[in-house]
Design a protein around this motif. Structure first.
Motif, PDB file in Angstrom:
ATOM      1  N   GLY A   1       7.237   5.047 -11.832  1.00 26.70           N
ATOM      2  CA  GLY A   1       6.552   5.583 -13.005  1.00 26.70           C
ATOM      3  C   GLY A   1       6.322   7.074 -12.915  1.00 26.70           C
ATOM      4  N   LEU A   2       5.323   7.477 -12.174  1.00 25.60           N
ATOM      5  CA  LEU A   2       4.946   8.886 -12.123  1.00 25.60           C
ATOM      6  C   LEU A   2       5.861   9.675 -11.201  1.00 25.60           C
ATOM      7  N   PRO A   3       6.107  10.952 -11.523  1.00 23.67           N
ATOM      8  CA  PRO A   3       6.934  11.789 -10.634  1.00 23.67           C
ATOM      9  C   PRO A   3       6.218  12.087  -9.327  1.00 23.67           C
ATOM     10  N   THR A   4       6.957  12.643  -8.391  1.00 29.69           N
ATOM     11  CA  THR A   4       6.400  12.882  -7.055  1.00 29.69           C
ATOM     12  C   THR A   4       5.259  13.885  -7.083  1.00 29.69           C
ATOM     13  N   GLY A   5       5.336  14.906  -7.941  1.00 34.35           N
ATOM     14  CA  GLY A   5       4.303  15.931  -7.986  1.00 34.35           C
ATOM     15  C   GLY A   5       3.006  15.484  -8.620  1.00 34.35           C
ATOM     16  N   ALA A   6       2.996  14.349  -9.318  1.00 33.12           N
ATOM     17  CA  ALA A   6       1.773  13.854  -9.964  1.00 33.12           C
ATOM     18  C   ALA A   6       0.869  13.185  -8.941  1.00 33.12           C
ATOM     19  N   VAL A   7      -0.434  13.312  -9.144  1.00 37.29           N
ATOM     20  CA  VAL A   7      -1.421  12.719  -8.245  1.00 37.29           C
ATOM     21  C   VAL A   7      -2.052  11.522  -8.948  1.00 37.29           C
ATOM     22  N   SER A   8      -2.060  10.398  -8.286  1.00 31.84           N
ATOM     23  CA  SER A   8      -2.608   9.180  -8.869  1.00 31.84           C
ATOM     24  C   SER A   8      -3.407   8.429  -7.810  1.00 31.84           C
ATOM     25  N   TRP A   9      -4.454   7.738  -8.274  1.00 33.53           N
ATOM     26  CA  TRP A   9      -5.241   6.929  -7.346  1.00 33.53           C
ATOM     27  C   TRP A   9      -4.390   5.850  -6.697  1.00 33.53           C
ATOM     28  N   GLY A  10      -3.465   5.275  -7.454  1.00 35.49           N
ATOM     29  CA  GLY A  10      -2.604   4.242  -6.895  1.00 35.49           C
ATOM     30  C   GLY A  10      -1.749   4.759  -5.763  1.00 35.49           C
ATOM     31  N   GLN A  11      -1.214   5.982  -5.909  1.00 35.13           N
ATOM     32  CA  GLN A  11      -0.421   6.572  -4.835  1.00 35.13           C
ATOM     33  C   GLN A  11      -1.262   6.828  -3.591  1.00 35.13           C
ATOM     34  N   THR A  12      -2.470   7.338  -3.795  1.00 35.33           N
ATOM     35  CA  THR A  12      -3.343   7.615  -2.651  1.00 35.33           C
ATOM     36  C   THR A  12      -3.715   6.334  -1.923  1.00 35.33           C
ATOM     37  N   ILE A  13      -4.015   5.292  -2.677  1.00 30.73           N
ATOM     38  CA  ILE A  13      -4.344   4.002  -2.050  1.00 30.73           C
ATOM     39  C   ILE A  13      -3.155   3.462  -1.274  1.00 30.73           C
ATOM     40  N   ALA A  14      -1.954   3.594  -1.841  1.00 32.44           N
ATOM     41  CA  ALA A  14      -0.759   3.118  -1.152  1.00 32.44           C
ATOM     42  C   ALA A  14      -0.485   3.923   0.121  1.00 32.44           C
ATOM     43  N   ASN A  15      -0.751   5.224   0.074  1.00 31.84           N
ATOM     44  CA  ASN A  15      -0.509   6.060   1.255  1.00 31.84           C
ATOM     45  C   ASN A  15      -1.427   5.706   2.425  1.00 31.84           C
ATOM     46  N   GLY A  16      -2.582   5.137   2.133  1.00 28.26           N
ATOM     47  CA  GLY A  16      -3.526   4.838   3.204  1.00 28.26           C
ATOM     48  C   GLY A  16      -3.576   3.394   3.633  1.00 28.26           C
ATOM     49  N   GLN A  17      -2.710   2.545   3.087  1.00 29.67           N
ATOM     50  CA  GLN A  17      -2.801   1.121   3.418  1.00 29.67           C
ATOM     51  C   GLN A  17      -2.464   0.816   4.868  1.00 29.67           C
TER      52      GLN A  17
ATOM     53  N   TYR B   1      -3.314   2.725   7.297  1.00 29.55           N
ATOM     54  CA  TYR B   1      -4.335   3.359   8.141  1.00 29.55           C
ATOM     55  C   TYR B   1      -5.717   2.777   7.863  1.00 29.55           C
ATOM     56  N   LEU B   2      -5.785   1.559   7.374  1.00 34.39           N
ATOM     57  CA  LEU B   2      -7.067   0.974   6.998  1.00 34.39           C
ATOM     58  C   LEU B   2      -8.004   0.816   8.200  1.00 34.39           C
ATOM     59  N   GLU B   3      -7.477   0.586   9.369  1.00 33.36           N
ATOM     60  CA  GLU B   3      -8.318   0.389  10.549  1.00 33.36           C
ATOM     61  C   GLU B   3      -8.782   1.707  11.149  1.00 33.36           C
ATOM     62  N   THR B   4      -7.936   2.720  11.097  1.00 39.13           N
ATOM     63  CA  THR B   4      -8.260   3.988  11.755  1.00 39.13           C
ATOM     64  C   THR B   4      -8.748   5.058  10.783  1.00 39.13           C
ATOM     65  N   ALA B   5      -8.250   5.029   9.538  1.00 39.30           N
ATOM     66  CA  ALA B   5      -8.631   6.022   8.528  1.00 39.30           C
ATOM     67  C   ALA B   5      -8.894   5.303   7.206  1.00 39.30           C
ATOM     68  N   TRP B   6      -9.969   4.554   7.177  1.00 34.33           N
ATOM     69  CA  TRP B   6     -10.291   3.698   6.034  1.00 34.33           C
ATOM     70  C   TRP B   6     -10.537   4.489   4.753  1.00 34.33           C
ATOM     71  N   TRP B   7     -10.957   5.760   4.890  1.00 36.47           N
ATOM     72  CA  TRP B   7     -11.352   6.545   3.721  1.00 36.47           C
ATOM     73  C   TRP B   7     -10.171   6.886   2.801  1.00 36.47           C
ATOM     74  N   ILE B   8      -8.953   6.844   3.310  1.00 33.23           N
ATOM     75  CA  ILE B   8      -7.797   7.232   2.488  1.00 33.23           C
ATOM     76  C   ILE B   8      -7.636   6.278   1.310  1.00 33.23           C
ATOM     77  N   SER B   9      -7.739   4.984   1.552  1.00 33.74           N
ATOM     78  CA  SER B   9      -7.580   3.992   0.486  1.00 33.74           C
ATOM     79  C   SER B   9      -8.910   3.576  -0.123  1.00 33.74           C
TER      80      SER B   9
END
Length: 291
Positions: free
Chosen positions: A233-249, A251-259
């Motif tokens: 859907g969205l281009p690479t340069g766009a920022v979306s909550w869904g992308q941020t949540i996916a990027n942190g999945q 690291y849920l144990e070590t960096a929970w704040w990303i998602s």
């Protein structure tokens, strides 16, 4: 102070306390709108820039540039607070655009079909049956995957089925109004059909459409986050909550704040939009019952 003067004040206080929880969705949604409008002007963020020296910093940590990562950073060193702020603008923009397109298409088709009846109403019923035979998110994924990634494509893919709810609501209103006395009088007087629809039918659809639009907005924002989570859907340069949540999945144990933190922001917006939609639906439903 006399008792007669105290009683009205107590009644007003009680009414305010009962009405205060109902105002919470308005306040929360207004804050999101303010963040989406002003936040990107205050916070400078480049989604392509990846300062790896600042990767996976916890909330409140100091950056190598001297600033503070209030909500931490992700695996590429990008600030989570900036992603939440810019993601709010993306979600609100796509949500408003999709609801506007779906509203214009659905209201137009629903009012015309409900007032005209006949073959046009039958065609509308068949089209909605065919579209509802497929899951809305599945159609959105197919459309977003076929075309090049862009915001208009996401709006189009989410609008394909969103207009159906608006068409059904306005069709029901038009069906009930076309038999009213003032509409019959207008037809007898030779008023053009277009004028009858604009003056005597459309004004009565405003309340139900606004109530439905808030609920559809919440569904659209959630669907957009789902598409972004899947990476379409969205281009690479766009920022979306869904992308941020996916990027942190991973690291849920070590960096929970990303998602977690973007997920909380997404959940608060959807919950408050749903509550607001329920309030508006109950309000306009009571008005239609009384009328």
């Amino acid at each position: 102070m006399s008792q007669a003067a105290v009683l009205p004040q107590q009644v007003a206080t009680r009414r305010w306390r009962r009405g205060a929880p109902a105002r919470v969705p308005y306040v929360v949604i207004a804050l999101y709108a303010l963040v989406a409008l002003i936040g990107p002007l205050v916070i400078d963020y480049d989604p392509v820039h990846t300062p790896l020296t600042d990767r996976l910093l916890a909330p409140g940590s100091q950056l190598s540039s001297g600033g503070v990562a209030w909500l931490g950073t992700d695996a590429l060193g990008r600030d989570i607070l900036a992603q939440v702020v810019y993601g709010a603008r993306t979600s609100l923009t796509i949500g408003l655009a999709t609801v506007l397109v779906a509203c214009l298409v659905g209201v137009t088709i629903g009012v015309v079909a409900g007032y005209a009846r006949g073959w046009l109403d039958a065609v509308l019923a068949r089209i909605t049956d065919v579209l509802q035979a497929f899951p809305a998110i599945l159609l959105a994924i197919v459309i977003a995957g076929v075309f090049a990634r862009s915001v208009p494509v996401v709006v189009l893919s989410l609008s394909v089925t969103a207009w159906i709810s608006f068409a059904r609501v306005t069709r029901g209103v038009a069906l009930s109004l076309r038999e009213r006395a003032w509409v019959d009088a207008a037809r007898v007087m030779g008023v053009p059909v277009r004028s009858i629809i604009v003056r005597h039918v459309l004004p009565f659809t405003v309340g139900p459409v606004v109530a439905l639009a808030t609920l559809e907005f919440a569904l659209v924002v959630l669907a957009e986050a789902g598409l972004s989570f899947l990476g379409i859907g969205l281009p690479t340069g766009a920022v979306s909550w869904g992308q941020t949540i996916a990027n942190g999945q991973q690291y849920l144990e070590t960096a929970w704040w990303i998602s977690t933190l973007p997920g909380i922001a997404l959940s608060l917006l959807i919950i408050n939009m749903g509550i607001l939609g329920d309030q508006l639906t109950a309000r306009y439903g009571q008005r239609r019952t009384r009328s």
